[in-house]
Design a protein around this motif. Structure first.
Motif, PDB file in Angstrom:
ATOM      1  N   ILE A 206       0.836  -1.207   0.000  1.00  0.00           N
ATOM      2  CA  ILE A 206       0.000   0.000   0.000  1.00  0.00           C
ATOM      3  C   ILE A 206       0.866   1.251   0.000  1.00  0.00           C
ATOM      4  N   LEU A 207       1.844   1.317   0.905  1.00  0.00           N
ATOM      5  CA  LEU A 207       2.651   2.533   1.020  1.00  0.00           C
ATOM      6  C   LEU A 207       3.447   2.835  -0.250  1.00  0.00           C
ATOM      7  N   PHE A 208       3.847   1.796  -0.974  1.00  0.00           N
ATOM      8  CA  PHE A 208       4.637   2.020  -2.184  1.00  0.00           C
ATOM      9  C   PHE A 208       3.830   1.768  -3.448  1.00  0.00           C
ATOM     10  N   GLY A 209       2.516   1.734  -3.293  1.00  0.00           N
ATOM     11  CA  GLY A 209       1.631   1.537  -4.431  1.00  0.00           C
ATOM     12  C   GLY A 209       1.133   2.863  -4.971  1.00  0.00           C
ATOM     13  N   GLU A 210      -0.107   2.872  -5.379  1.00  0.00           N
ATOM     14  CA  GLU A 210      -0.737   4.063  -5.950  1.00  0.00           C
ATOM     15  C   GLU A 210      -0.658   5.216  -4.953  1.00  0.00           C
ATOM     16  N   ARG A 211      -0.125   6.350  -5.402  1.00  0.00           N
ATOM     17  CA  ARG A 211       0.228   7.467  -4.519  1.00  0.00           C
ATOM     18  C   ARG A 211      -0.931   7.981  -3.666  1.00  0.00           C
ATOM     19  N   GLU A 212      -2.062   8.238  -4.258  1.00  0.00           N
ATOM     20  CA  GLU A 212      -3.185   8.802  -3.502  1.00  0.00           C
ATOM     21  C   GLU A 212      -3.641   7.846  -2.406  1.00  0.00           C
ATOM     22  N   HIS A 213      -3.749   6.582  -2.748  1.00  0.00           N
ATOM     23  CA  HIS A 213      -4.160   5.569  -1.768  1.00  0.00           C
ATOM     24  C   HIS A 213      -3.103   5.442  -0.670  1.00  0.00           C
ATOM     25  N   ALA A 214      -1.826   5.490  -1.040  1.00  0.00           N
ATOM     26  CA  ALA A 214      -0.731   5.385  -0.074  1.00  0.00           C
ATOM     27  C   ALA A 214      -0.753   6.561   0.904  1.00  0.00           C
ATOM     28  N   CYS A 215      -0.963   7.762   0.390  1.00  0.00           N
ATOM     29  CA  CYS A 215      -1.001   8.952   1.254  1.00  0.00           C
ATOM     30  C   CYS A 215      -2.164   8.878   2.235  1.00  0.00           C
ATOM     31  N   GLU A 216      -3.324   8.443   1.757  1.00  0.00           N
ATOM     32  CA  GLU A 216      -4.498   8.309   2.618  1.00  0.00           C
ATOM     33  C   GLU A 216      -4.257   7.238   3.689  1.00  0.00           C
ATOM     34  N   PHE A 217      -3.676   6.128   3.296  1.00  0.00           N
ATOM     35  CA  PHE A 217      -3.355   5.047   4.223  1.00  0.00           C
ATOM     36  C   PHE A 217      -2.387   5.545   5.303  1.00  0.00           C
ATOM     37  N   TYR A 218      -1.338   6.234   4.891  1.00  0.00           N
ATOM     38  CA  TYR A 218      -0.362   6.773   5.833  1.00  0.00           C
ATOM     39  C   TYR A 218      -1.045   7.753   6.794  1.00  0.00           C
ATOM     40  N   ARG A 219      -1.874   8.636   6.251  1.00  0.00           N
ATOM     41  CA  ARG A 219      -2.560   9.631   7.073  1.00  0.00           C
ATOM     42  C   ARG A 219      -3.486   8.972   8.101  1.00  0.00           C
ATOM     43  N   ARG A 220      -4.216   7.942   7.692  1.00  0.00           N
ATOM     44  CA  ARG A 220      -5.202   7.306   8.569  1.00  0.00           C
ATOM     45  C   ARG A 220      -4.601   6.293   9.536  1.00  0.00           C
ATOM     46  N   HIS A 221      -3.533   5.609   9.144  1.00  0.00           N
ATOM     47  CA  HIS A 221      -3.058   4.495   9.955  1.00  0.00           C
ATOM     48  C   HIS A 221      -1.676   4.692  10.563  1.00  0.00           C
ATOM     49  N   VAL A 222      -0.735   5.118   9.777  1.00  0.00           N
ATOM     50  CA  VAL A 222       0.643   5.176  10.259  1.00  0.00           C
ATOM     51  C   VAL A 222       0.890   6.443  11.077  1.00  0.00           C
ATOM     52  N   ARG A 223       0.521   7.585  10.540  1.00  0.00           N
ATOM     53  CA  ARG A 223       0.805   8.855  11.209  1.00  0.00           C
ATOM     54  C   ARG A 223       0.208   8.946  12.616  1.00  0.00           C
ATOM     55  N   PRO A 224      -1.054   8.492  12.837  1.00  0.00           N
ATOM     56  CA  PRO A 224      -1.584   8.560  14.205  1.00  0.00           C
ATOM     57  C   PRO A 224      -0.764   7.742  15.211  1.00  0.00           C
ATOM     58  N   LEU A 225      -0.235   6.613  14.768  1.00  0.00           N
ATOM     59  CA  LEU A 225       0.599   5.815  15.670  1.00  0.00           C
ATOM     60  C   LEU A 225       1.934   6.505  15.946  1.00  0.00           C
ATOM     61  N   ILE A 226       2.480   7.166  14.940  1.00  0.00           N
ATOM     62  CA  ILE A 226       3.717   7.932  15.148  1.00  0.00           C
ATOM     63  C   ILE A 226       3.452   9.079  16.113  1.00  0.00           C
ATOM     64  N   GLU A 227       2.355   9.798  15.907  1.00  0.00           N
ATOM     65  CA  GLU A 227       2.007  10.924  16.791  1.00  0.00           C
ATOM     66  C   GLU A 227       1.796  10.451  18.221  1.00  0.00           C
ATOM     67  N   ALA A 228       1.116   9.320  18.407  1.00  0.00           N
ATOM     68  CA  ALA A 228       0.894   8.786  19.755  1.00  0.00           C
ATOM     69  C   ALA A 228       2.223   8.406  20.397  1.00  0.00           C
ATOM     70  N   SER A 229       3.132   7.870  19.612  1.00  0.00           N
ATOM     71  CA  SER A 229       4.458   7.504  20.132  1.00  0.00           C
ATOM     72  C   SER A 229       5.236   8.741  20.562  1.00  0.00           C
ATOM     73  N   ILE A 230       5.162   9.799  19.782  1.00  0.00           N
ATOM     74  CA  ILE A 230       5.831  11.059  20.135  1.00  0.00           C
ATOM     75  C   ILE A 230       5.242  11.625  21.424  1.00  0.00           C
ATOM     76  N   GLU A 231       3.918  11.572  21.525  1.00  0.00           N
ATOM     77  CA  GLU A 231       3.246  12.086  22.724  1.00  0.00           C
ATOM     78  C   GLU A 231       3.695  11.309  23.955  1.00  0.00           C
ATOM     79  N   VAL A 232       3.811   9.991  23.846  1.00  0.00           N
ATOM     80  CA  VAL A 232       4.284   9.176  24.966  1.00  0.00           C
ATOM     81  C   VAL A 232       5.711   9.576  25.340  1.00  0.00           C
ATOM     82  N   GLY A 233       6.542   9.839  24.356  1.00  0.00           N
ATOM     83  CA  GLY A 233       7.911  10.289  24.629  1.00  0.00           C
ATOM     84  C   GLY A 233       7.924  11.602  25.386  1.00  0.00           C
ATOM     85  N   ARG A 234       7.044  12.518  25.009  1.00  0.00           N
ATOM     86  CA  ARG A 234       6.976  13.817  25.702  1.00  0.00           C
ATOM     87  C   ARG A 234       6.492  13.655  27.140  1.00  0.00           C
TER      88      ARG A 234
END
Length: 172
Positions: free
Chosen positions: A123-151
């Motif tokens: 998905i991430l390395f597939g069709e660009r629009e779908h990859a961006c939406e997938f990253y925005r909905r699934h990956v980025r929130p987990l990264i943000e939550a991890s950063i918040e835990v670090g803070r």
């Protein structure tokens, strides 16, 4: 004359709606992880579950929704179970609690990537629009939550100065 004999076909085990949904999710997860998102086929999931495509769509509106429930929801649940523990770490002069918690976190990430990298990568390395939406909905929130835990834990143990955002993104 010829007599017709009834051919009996084995009846599928009767499952409750919840059991059937769980069965579909397990088979769909295997399909997505073995064939990737683009290669996975609803009719293959239905065939292996012994149901019709229509029944799959009764439980899930689309292939995207099936993917989210079969692959991404378990991933989110697995990582999110660690967040409460990490947010409530005690102040620890030795930093052992933070160290142990971080090891559990990194192990969970590695297990997650090991189990799901093909499907996520497709998905991430597939069709660009779908990859961006997938990253925005699934990956980025987990990264943000991890950063918040670090803070949250920043002042709870002695450590060198470092960029939390950089460290978390590097781990991901």
């Amino acid at each position: 004359g010829d007599t017709l004999t009834a051919v009996s076909t084995p009846r599928a085990d009767r499952l409750s709606a919840q059991q059937r949904r769980a069965q579909i999710l397990e088979i769909a997860r295997e399909e997505f992880l073995s064939r990737g998102y683009a290669g996975a086929r609803i009719h293959e999931v239905a065939k292996h579950a012994g149901v019709t495509n229509a029944l799959i769509y009764k439980h899930f509106e689309s292939k995207d929704e099936l993917y989210e429930h079969a692959v991404m929801a378990p991933l989110h649940r697995k990582l999110e179970t660690l967040f409460p523990e990490m947010r409530s770490l005690p102040v620890d002069v030795e930093g052992q609690a933070q160290h142990d918690s971080m090891l559990r976190w990194v192990r969970a990430l590695l297990e997650l990537f090991t189990e799901s990298i093909e499907s996520i990568g497709v998905i991430l390395f597939g069709e660009r629009e779908h990859a961006c939406e997938f990253y925005r909905r699934h990956v980025r929130p987990l990264i943000e939550a991890s950063i918040e835990v670090g803070r949250v834990n920043w002042g709870r143990w002695p450590h060198r100065d470092y960029g939390i955002e950089t460290a978390v993104q590097a781990a991901w």
